[in-house]
Scaffold this active site. Structure first.
Site, PDB file in Angstrom:
ATOM      1  N   ARG A 109     -70.886  45.705 -99.892  1.00 25.99           N
ATOM      2  CA  ARG A 109     -72.131  46.220 -99.295  1.00 25.99           C
ATOM      3  C   ARG A 109     -72.309  45.544 -97.945  1.00 25.99           C
ATOM      4  NH1 ARG A 109     -73.987  40.934 -98.822  1.00 25.99           N
ATOM      5  NH2 ARG A 109     -73.791  39.864-100.809  1.00 25.99           N
TER       6      ARG A 109
ATOM      7  N   GLY B 174     -73.482  36.535-108.904  1.00 23.71           N
ATOM      8  CA  GLY B 174     -74.619  36.036-108.151  1.00 23.71           C
ATOM      9  C   GLY B 174     -74.497  36.380-106.682  1.00 23.71           C
TER      10      GLY B 174
ATOM     11  N   GLY C 180     -76.232  35.451-102.450  1.00 24.69           N
ATOM     12  CA  GLY C 180     -77.016  34.561-101.607  1.00 24.69           C
ATOM     13  C   GLY C 180     -76.744  33.093-101.787  1.00 24.69           C
ATOM     14  N   SER C 181     -75.545  32.724-102.252  1.00 23.52           N
ATOM     15  CA  SER C 181     -75.184  31.318-102.503  1.00 23.52           C
ATOM     16  C   SER C 181     -76.055  30.672-103.561  1.00 23.52           C
ATOM     17  CB  SER C 181     -75.245  30.493-101.207  1.00 23.52           C
ATOM     18  OG  SER C 181     -74.252  30.916-100.305  1.00 23.52           O
ATOM     19  N   ARG C 182     -76.675  31.479-104.429  1.00 25.23           N
ATOM     20  CA  ARG C 182     -77.538  30.933-105.472  1.00 25.23           C
ATOM     21  C   ARG C 182     -76.692  30.304-106.574  1.00 25.23           C
ATOM     22  NH1 ARG C 182     -82.169  35.760-105.543  1.00 25.23           N
ATOM     23  NH2 ARG C 182     -82.417  35.751-103.263  1.00 25.23           N
ATOM     24  N   GLY C 183     -76.936  29.031-106.817  1.00 27.64           N
ATOM     25  CA  GLY C 183     -76.158  28.294-107.803  1.00 27.64           C
ATOM     26  C   GLY C 183     -74.825  27.786-107.291  1.00 27.64           C
TER      27      GLY C 183
END
Length: 432
Positions: free
Chosen positions: A280, A155, A157-160
């Protein structure tokens, strides 16, 4: 002679426009391949070439790049978005173009595999366990000791990702990740990780060279949503070298070292502890790094992609800070004012909005929460913070809450709230 083209696989709302403009400055014709080009408003706004293709289908991408190669001289292929970076590596290998090693990228993007490789190399990281069910999560959290961080194995973007400070928060986020709300990119796998406490730093690498280190502060827990990001971080020479040494050890352990990478740290009682290695460019760093030291990471990355030599020499030294506009409640954006005034304020380098009036506002506790950001730069941290505070105070908005929200959930005065937040976060960022 055929026109030289840069193929961009998908885009992003932060760095996507910058990749397009950097390519154009280098005399390249950017062409975006996307499963839905309409999702990137900057493509239509700038009349940028875009082609609809299933970007999850490697064969379809190879076919499309081959077709484009009949009309263009393909200078290089890359992406601003991590989920497609391994695919980019495979495309580069197929067409014999400079690019990242896809196997290394895939291992790095699997957070569990990444941590295993870092641990084997002796890189300082938090204690971690891999869980696949609620029983595992409870047992590993007890073994590591609360608070812990729960995060999906794959994952961005700190999603979850959540900080679980007690058993109730642990149970709540476990139910969320294992229930039907969270959309898994791969088979479910959850990292239970020690919460490394201390200031947050981000190291920006190009190849094996450390270009810049920034310092950031987050909004309130349990989420990890940036509120402020500053380049350069205020570090002693010894602290900077320790971060540089650990960063290079990370790249060796993960067999990275071509192109850009971003390494996230917490400075704990053990010194710099690695939270994550991202193979990246960071979403928010390139503009700040350029303002702070004159190195345009995106342009230099594209040069590498096109087989040219990068110029990573720093040309000046300033302080650049981004303040992220984060809503206080869900609902519908009624209006947002003061953008042009903030953009014209002294020392303001950029103001960017991701929203428009009448758009829904839904806080998820990750990088999708941002309404936009304001960036200021100057010769000193104090001066930059003061100019940023004045500019942000010019911006105000109104979000109509959804039906059923209680009176206590209505937003307070946003200007007063943001001023207090900026003062607090700025102070938090400045020292340890």
């Amino acid at each position: 002679m055929a026109r030289r083209a840069l193929i961009l696989v998908e885009g992003t709302r932060s760095n996507g426009p910058r990749f397009v403009k950097a390519a154009q400055r280098l005399g390249l014709h950017p062409i975006t391949l996307s499963i839905d080009p309409a999702q990137y408003d900057y493509l239509a706004a700038e009349n940028v070439s875009a082609i609809r293709v299933d970007t999850k289908d490697l064969s379809a991408l190879i076919h499309e790049c081959s077709r484009l190669g009949e009309s263009y001289d393909i200078a290089g292929i890359t992406s601003a978005w991590e989920p497609f970076y391994a695919t980019v590596g495979k495309l580069c290998q197929h067409f014999d173009l400079p690019g990242p090693d896809p196997t290394s990228i895939e291992k790095c993007c699997d957070k569990f595999t990444q941590r295993q490789l870092l641990a084997e190399a002796g890189v300082p990281i938090p204690a971690f366990r891999l869980a696949i069910n609620a029983t595992d999560i409870r047992a590993f959290a007890a073994e590591i000791g609360l608070p812990v961080v729960l995060k999906p194995v794959v994952g961005i973007g700190s999603r979850g990702v959540r900080l679980c400070r007690n058993v109730d928060e642990l149970a709540e986020h476990t139910d969320y990740l294992l229930g039907e709300q969270y959309k898994w990119q791969t088979s479910p796998g959850i990292l239970v990780e020690e919460f490394a406490q201390g200031p947050y730093y981000g190291a920006n690498m190009m190849g094996n060279e450390l270009i810049a280190v920034g310092v950031a502060a987050f909004g309130p827990p349990p989420h990890f949503v940036f509120r402020e990001y500053t380049h350069p971080a205020s570090l002693t020479d010894d602290e900077y070298e320790r971060i540089a040494d650990v960063s290079r050890n990370c790249l060796r352990a993960l067999r990275l070292g071509w192109g850009p990478s971003n390494i996230e740290f917490r400075w704990t009682t053990r010194g710099p502890v690695v939270i994550e290695v991202n193979p990246r460019l960071s979403g928010g760093d390139p503009k700040l790094v350029q303002l702070a030291c004159g190195v345009d990471l995106i342009t230099e990355h594209i040069k590498l992609v096109a087989g040219e030599e990068s110029d990573l020499r720093k040309s000046y030294s300033q302080t650049a800070t981004a303040w992220y506009l984060v809503p206080e409640n869900d609902g519908t954006l009624d209006w947002i004012d003061g953008i042009s005034q903030a953009a014209a304020a002294p020392g303001i380098a950029e103001v960017k909005l991701y929203v428009e009036p009448k758009m829904p506002v839904v806080r998820r506790g990750d990088d999708r929460d941002y309404l936009g950001y304001v960036i200021a730069s100057s010769h000193s941290p104090t001066h930059t913070a003061a100019m940023l505070r004045r500019a942000v105070d010019l911006i105000s908005w109104s979000i109509a809450p959804r039906a059923g929200l209680g009176e206590q959930e209505q937003p307070a005065s946003r200007n007063d709230l943001r001023s207090a937040q900026i003062l607090q976060v700025t102070n938090d960022c400045r020292g340890r």
